[in-house]
Enzyme design. Structure first.
Site, PDB file in Angstrom:
ATOM      1  N   SER A 274      60.115  36.203  58.242  1.00  0.00           N
ATOM      2  CA  SER A 274      58.387  35.278  58.306  1.00  0.00           C
ATOM      3  C   SER A 274      58.724  34.586  59.415  1.00  0.00           C
ATOM      4  CB  SER A 274      58.244  34.818  57.201  1.00  0.00           C
ATOM      5  OG  SER A 274      56.471  34.882  57.021  1.00  0.00           O
TER       6      SER A 274
ATOM      7  N   TYR B 149      58.644  30.458  49.149  1.00  0.00           N
ATOM      8  CA  TYR B 149      59.236  31.761  50.229  1.00  0.00           C
ATOM      9  C   TYR B 149      59.917  31.205  51.615  1.00  0.00           C
ATOM     10  CZ  TYR B 149      57.418  35.452  53.090  1.00  0.00           C
ATOM     11  OH  TYR B 149      57.198  36.566  53.884  1.00  0.00           O
TER      12      TYR B 149
HETATM   13  N1  LIG Z   1      52.094  40.295  54.508  1.00  0.00           N
HETATM   14  C1  LIG Z   1      52.598  38.713  55.233  1.00  0.00           C
HETATM   15  O1  LIG Z   1      51.641  38.119  55.351  1.00  0.00           O
HETATM   16  C2  LIG Z   1      53.456  38.945  55.842  1.00  0.00           C
HETATM   17  C3  LIG Z   1      54.006  38.200  57.001  1.00  0.00           C
HETATM   18  C4  LIG Z   1      55.374  37.713  57.098  1.00  0.00           C
HETATM   19  C5  LIG Z   1      56.229  38.577  56.173  1.00  0.00           C
HETATM   20  N2  LIG Z   1      55.842  39.063  55.023  1.00  0.00           N
HETATM   21  C6  LIG Z   1      57.531  40.009  55.220  1.00  0.00           C
HETATM   22  O2  LIG Z   1      56.815  41.622  54.457  1.00  0.00           O
HETATM   23  C7  LIG Z   1      57.871  42.091  53.629  1.00  0.00           C
HETATM   24  C8  LIG Z   1      56.342  43.130  53.596  1.00  0.00           C
HETATM   25  O3  LIG Z   1      55.292  42.649  52.631  1.00  0.00           O
HETATM   26  P1  LIG Z   1      53.867  43.570  52.066  1.00  0.00           P
HETATM   27  O4  LIG Z   1      53.056  42.315  53.484  1.00  0.00           O
HETATM   28  O5  LIG Z   1      54.168  44.230  53.046  1.00  0.00           O
HETATM   29  O6  LIG Z   1      53.807  42.984  50.560  1.00  0.00           O
HETATM   30  P2  LIG Z   1      53.318  43.520  49.610  1.00  0.00           P
HETATM   31  O7  LIG Z   1      52.360  44.852  50.232  1.00  0.00           O
HETATM   32  O8  LIG Z   1      52.988  43.088  48.358  1.00  0.00           O
HETATM   33  O9  LIG Z   1      54.908  44.860  50.033  1.00  0.00           O
HETATM   34  C9  LIG Z   1      55.742  44.330  48.880  1.00  0.00           C
HETATM   35  C10 LIG Z   1      57.070  45.584  48.293  1.00  0.00           C
HETATM   36  O10 LIG Z   1      57.685  44.607  48.333  1.00  0.00           O
HETATM   37  C11 LIG Z   1      58.283  45.745  46.818  1.00  0.00           C
HETATM   38  N3  LIG Z   1      59.069  44.715  45.948  1.00  0.00           N
HETATM   39  C12 LIG Z   1      58.738  43.825  45.636  1.00  0.00           C
HETATM   40  N4  LIG Z   1      58.934  43.241  44.319  1.00  0.00           N
HETATM   41  C13 LIG Z   1      60.269  44.401  44.637  1.00  0.00           C
HETATM   42  C14 LIG Z   1      61.522  44.414  43.555  1.00  0.00           C
HETATM   43  N5  LIG Z   1      61.640  43.756  42.919  1.00  0.00           N
HETATM   44  N6  LIG Z   1      62.361  45.387  43.335  1.00  0.00           N
HETATM   45  C15 LIG Z   1      61.926  46.521  44.301  1.00  0.00           C
HETATM   46  N7  LIG Z   1      60.857  46.568  45.747  1.00  0.00           N
HETATM   47  C16 LIG Z   1      60.082  45.164  45.211  1.00  0.00           C
HETATM   48  C17 LIG Z   1      56.797  46.105  46.133  1.00  0.00           C
HETATM   49  O11 LIG Z   1      56.998  47.179  45.980  1.00  0.00           O
HETATM   50  P3  LIG Z   1      56.983  47.535  43.836  1.00  0.00           P
HETATM   51  O12 LIG Z   1      55.546  46.078  43.849  1.00  0.00           O
HETATM   52  O13 LIG Z   1      56.330  48.717  44.162  1.00  0.00           O
HETATM   53  O14 LIG Z   1      57.989  47.554  43.488  1.00  0.00           O
HETATM   54  C18 LIG Z   1      56.438  46.213  47.757  1.00  0.00           C
HETATM   55  O15 LIG Z   1      56.611  47.931  48.007  1.00  0.00           O
HETATM   56  C19 LIG Z   1      58.130  40.758  52.762  1.00  0.00           C
HETATM   57  O16 LIG Z   1      59.512  40.740  52.687  1.00  0.00           O
HETATM   58  C20 LIG Z   1      57.808  40.093  53.219  1.00  0.00           C
HETATM   59  O17 LIG Z   1      57.956  38.686  52.519  1.00  0.00           O
HETATM   60  C21 LIG Z   1      55.030  39.469  55.272  1.00  0.00           C
END
Ligand SMILES: NC(=O)c1ccc[n+]([C@@H]2O[C@H](COP(=O)([O-])OP(=O)(O)OC[C@H]3O[C@@H](n4cnc5c(N)ncnc54)[C@H](OP(=O)(O)O)[C@@H]3O)[C@@H](O)[C@H]2O)c1
Length: 255
Positions: free
Chosen positions: A134, A147
């Site tokens: 990120s 984070y």
């Molecule tokens: N959204 C943003 O603004 C942003 C910005 C920069 C980087 N990111 C990064 O992008 C990545 C994806 O996030 P997202 O934005 O797509 O958020 P999201 O929609 O909340 O997706 C998060 C994913 O992680 C999985 N997850 C969470 N806890 C888990 C666990 N204990 N075991 C296995 N899987 C788990 C969730 O699946 P389940 O709940 O089904 O397990 C879900 O598929 C993350 O690494 C986040 O840090 C996000």
């Protein structure tokens, strides 16, 4: 058997990566990993590529062991590994519970590193690894401290991994996006101090982050920002002392 592995495939960016892989790559199987099995099943039904579902909690060490066992059994060649599972919590270090602290470090750092380690023997020339970090990892972020620190860890790890694997012809990238429209915010706000970060402006669509970062990884980019804001954050973190971006962030998160 040529496979792809996507963690965090039940939602947001991980799901967008799975769809993008389905559109652009020829694989024998795509392995989808996350806790919510129903979501993974729905995604598998939608995709053309044959999918294998791994409903696993990656904060548990046994989960990567299960994936290691499956890789060994299939003697798979991992064409693409995308570690997108991750979460954040808004709030200062003192606002987070022990479980939130532990799980965030465990998922964002340990699970990504451990799954990558387990996949290393199954990567070959031309294989691709995308670690979802990120732009939060470019500088310390008070109010989202832990984070940002986990993503800084993954970013450093990924950069060195790229060098380590370059001789084997494996393309490794750290994906460092800005806010994305996913369930991330909902999860991050579910804490004792949700107002620590009030707004998340200029959020982009997960589909565009997935498509752009996969293209840039193919070109061999080490760090993929994908937009003027994360690029500015990256440059700012290189050129300025950390107190400057931290002070700017302090103002922004309270607005
Ligand atoms: N959204 C943003 O603004 C942003 C910005 C920069 C980087 N990111 C990064 O992008 C990545 C994806 O996030 P997202 O934005 O797509 O958020 P999201 O929609 O909340 O997706 C998060 C994913 O992680 C999985 N997850 C969470 N806890 C888990 C666990 N204990 N075991 C296995 N899987 C788990 C969730 O699946 P389940 O709940 O089904 O397990 C879900 O598929 C993350 O690494 C986040 O840090 C996000």
């Amino acid at each position: 058997m040529r496979i792809g592995i996507v963690t965090g495939a039940s939602s947001g960016l991980g799901r967008a990566y799975a769809r993008q892989i389905d559109k652009t790559m020829k694989l024998d199987e795509l392995w989808l990993v996350a806790r919510r099995e129903d979501r993974l099943n729905r995604l598998a039904e939608e995709l053309n590529v044959r999918c294998r579902i791994f409903p696993l909690d990656l904060t548990r060490r046994e989960s990567t062991e299960e994936l290691r066992g499956a890789l060994e059994e299939e003697q798979a060649r991992v064409e693409i590994l995308i570690c997108a599972a991750g979460f954040g919590k808004f709030g200062r270090a003192e606002d987070l519970t022990a479980a939130e602290t532990d799980d965030m470090i465990s998922l964002n750092c340990r699970a990504a590193v451990e799954l990558t380690r387990v996949c290393l023997p199954y990567l070959d020339r031309g294989s691709r690894v995308l670690e979802v970090c990120s732009c939060a990892g470019f500088q310390p972020l008070p109010g989202m401290n832990l984070y940002a620190a986990t993503k800084a860890f993954l970013l450093r790890y990924t950069r060195a991994l790229r060098w380590e694997l370059a001789g084997r012809g494996i393309l490794v990238s750290a994906v460092c996006p800005y806010w994305i429209k996913t369930e991330f915010m909902e999860v991050a706000r579910n804490t004792s101090h949700p107002e620590a970060v009030r707004h998340t402006p200029f959020a982009v669509r997960p589909e565009s982050v997935a498509a752009w970062s996969m293209s840039m990884n193919r070109l061999g980019l080490a760090v993929i920002t994908g937009g003027p804001i994360p690029l500015a954050m990256r440059l700012g973190s290189k050129l300025l002392p950390s107190c400057v971006p931290m002070a700017v962030w302090e103002g922004m998160r309270r607005m």
